[in-house]
Write an enzyme that holds these catalytic residues in place. Sequence first.
Site, PDB file in Angstrom:
ATOM      1  N   ARG A  43       0.849  -1.185   0.000  1.00 10.06           N
ATOM      2  CA  ARG A  43       0.000   0.000   0.000  1.00 10.06           C
ATOM      3  C   ARG A  43       0.886   1.237   0.000  1.00 10.06           C
ATOM      4  O   ARG A  43       1.899   1.297   0.706  1.00 10.06           O
ATOM      5  CB  ARG A  43      -0.914   0.019   1.239  1.00 10.06           C
ATOM      6  CG  ARG A  43      -2.106  -0.919   1.151  1.00 10.06           C
ATOM      7  CD  ARG A  43      -3.101  -0.511   0.074  1.00 10.06           C
ATOM      8  NE  ARG A  43      -4.226  -1.430  -0.067  1.00 10.06           N
ATOM      9  CZ  ARG A  43      -4.296  -2.410  -0.964  1.00 10.06           C
ATOM     10  NH1 ARG A  43      -3.311  -2.618  -1.825  1.00 10.06           N
ATOM     11  NH2 ARG A  43      -5.361  -3.182  -1.034  1.00 10.06           N
TER      12      ARG A  43
ATOM     13  N   GLU B 244      -4.202   7.348  -5.410  1.00 10.20           N
ATOM     14  CA  GLU B 244      -4.208   6.789  -6.771  1.00 10.20           C
ATOM     15  C   GLU B 244      -5.447   7.242  -7.527  1.00 10.20           C
ATOM     16  O   GLU B 244      -6.500   7.390  -6.900  1.00 10.20           O
ATOM     17  CB  GLU B 244      -4.159   5.256  -6.700  1.00 10.20           C
ATOM     18  CG  GLU B 244      -2.869   4.755  -6.086  1.00 10.20           C
ATOM     19  CD  GLU B 244      -2.873   3.242  -5.839  1.00 10.20           C
ATOM     20  OE1 GLU B 244      -3.811   2.556  -6.271  1.00 10.20           O
ATOM     21  OE2 GLU B 244      -1.943   2.765  -5.187  1.00 10.20           O
TER      22      GLU B 244
ATOM     23  N   HIS C 197      -0.753   0.221 -10.162  1.00 10.00           N
ATOM     24  CA  HIS C 197      -1.421  -0.719  -9.234  1.00 10.00           C
ATOM     25  C   HIS C 197      -1.930  -1.967  -9.979  1.00 10.00           C
ATOM     26  O   HIS C 197      -3.128  -2.218 -10.065  1.00 10.00           O
ATOM     27  CB  HIS C 197      -2.576  -0.025  -8.481  1.00 10.00           C
ATOM     28  CG  HIS C 197      -2.928  -0.738  -7.212  1.00 10.00           C
ATOM     29  ND1 HIS C 197      -3.374  -0.091  -6.074  1.00 10.00           N
ATOM     30  CD2 HIS C 197      -2.902  -2.052  -6.874  1.00 10.00           C
ATOM     31  CE1 HIS C 197      -3.609  -0.968  -5.116  1.00 10.00           C
ATOM     32  NE2 HIS C 197      -3.323  -2.177  -5.586  1.00 10.00           N
TER      33      HIS C 197
HETATM   34  C1  DGY Z   1      -5.179  -6.006  -3.438  1.00  9.63           C
HETATM   35  O1  DGY Z   1      -5.756  -7.029  -3.827  1.00  9.63           O
HETATM   36  O2  DGY Z   1      -5.326  -5.542  -2.316  1.00  9.63           O
HETATM   37  C2  DGY Z   1      -4.276  -5.382  -4.408  1.00  9.63           C
HETATM   38  O3  DGY Z   1      -3.725  -4.213  -3.932  1.00  9.63           O
HETATM   39  C3  DGY Z   1      -4.948  -5.176  -5.709  1.00  9.63           C
HETATM   40  O4  DGY Z   1      -4.014  -5.467  -6.720  1.00  9.63           O
END
Ligand code: DGY
Length: 322
Positions: free
Chosen positions: A239, A268, A287
């Site tokens: 994150r 984002e 992402h």
């Molecule tokens: C998640 O699944 O939490 C990821 O960050 C998405 O790719």
Amino acid sequence: MKKKVFLTRTLHDFALKELKKRYQIKIHSGKIPIPKTKLRSKIKEVDGLICFPYDKIDKEIIDCAKNLKAISTYSVGFDHIDTEYAKEKKIRVGYTPEVLTDATADLAFSLLLDISRRVSEGDKIIRDGKWKEIYGAFDYVGVDLQGKTMGILGLGRIGSTLAKRAKAFDMKIIYHNRKHVSKTREKSLNAKYVSFEELIIESDFISIHVPHTKETDQLFDMKILKKMKKTAFLINTSRGKVINEKDLVTALKKKTISGAGLDVFETEPINKKHPFVKLPNIVLAPHIGSSTKETRIKMAEITVENLNLGMKGKKPIYSVGH
Ligand code: DGY
């Protein structure tokens, strides 16, 4: 009468078909993420919610829902959901770990390979018409991975899978976790437990695999970045908020560390004006940790299955809390 399910964004056709067999579904189709006021009004009457990692499902939203039985997020991360409060309200929460482990570890390793061998930088040089001289001894030199120390923060599913990749590249692996993993796992991954401080100081590459919590918020700030080797690289597929971006920009500009590879950001999406975009020593991805065709299909299957179970008052296959 069919129960009502709201999706904050659409999913694969097969998943929608499955959902339509059982429920009356509504899918948000406007601005992403769905504006809070709209979510507040949509969630009022529904029995189930399918959401995404950028939808903040906090106390206020949960309180708007009168009949909500299940929340199913299309992600492994669930820091966007007030899971404690959902539990208090007896709402089941499902998420999608395991199926995205390989894809996310692959992406972390791709960022690592890219930044260490300057692939994206070279690609840009060619596209900008700036590759003028052939094959010099000092042109676009990167660094070897063999024999280097891979520091993994968070040796869970994704961290361990990344360790397997690093082991195959003959890297030395150290890790830091809240707890040691089993001796068997350490042995099979050839991974050594170290303190957080040691991980920061000794690693040539650090890959972050911890969730965003109060404890990890802005963890990688200037104080920590300054302790890293000048030659080190920082990789993040967890994150964005685990890193203080302003400090990372300064560290990359001043060459406090060598480079970074990021798939996640504080806010984002980022745009062209973001200070990262102007830096040559960073590789950026939008992402896409779990974004392979196969993985995204499996995530949709689990998301639907988690919801179905939660709607029946049962524990989802992958359940947070209860
Ligand atoms: C998640 O699944 O939490 C990821 O960050 C998405 O790719």
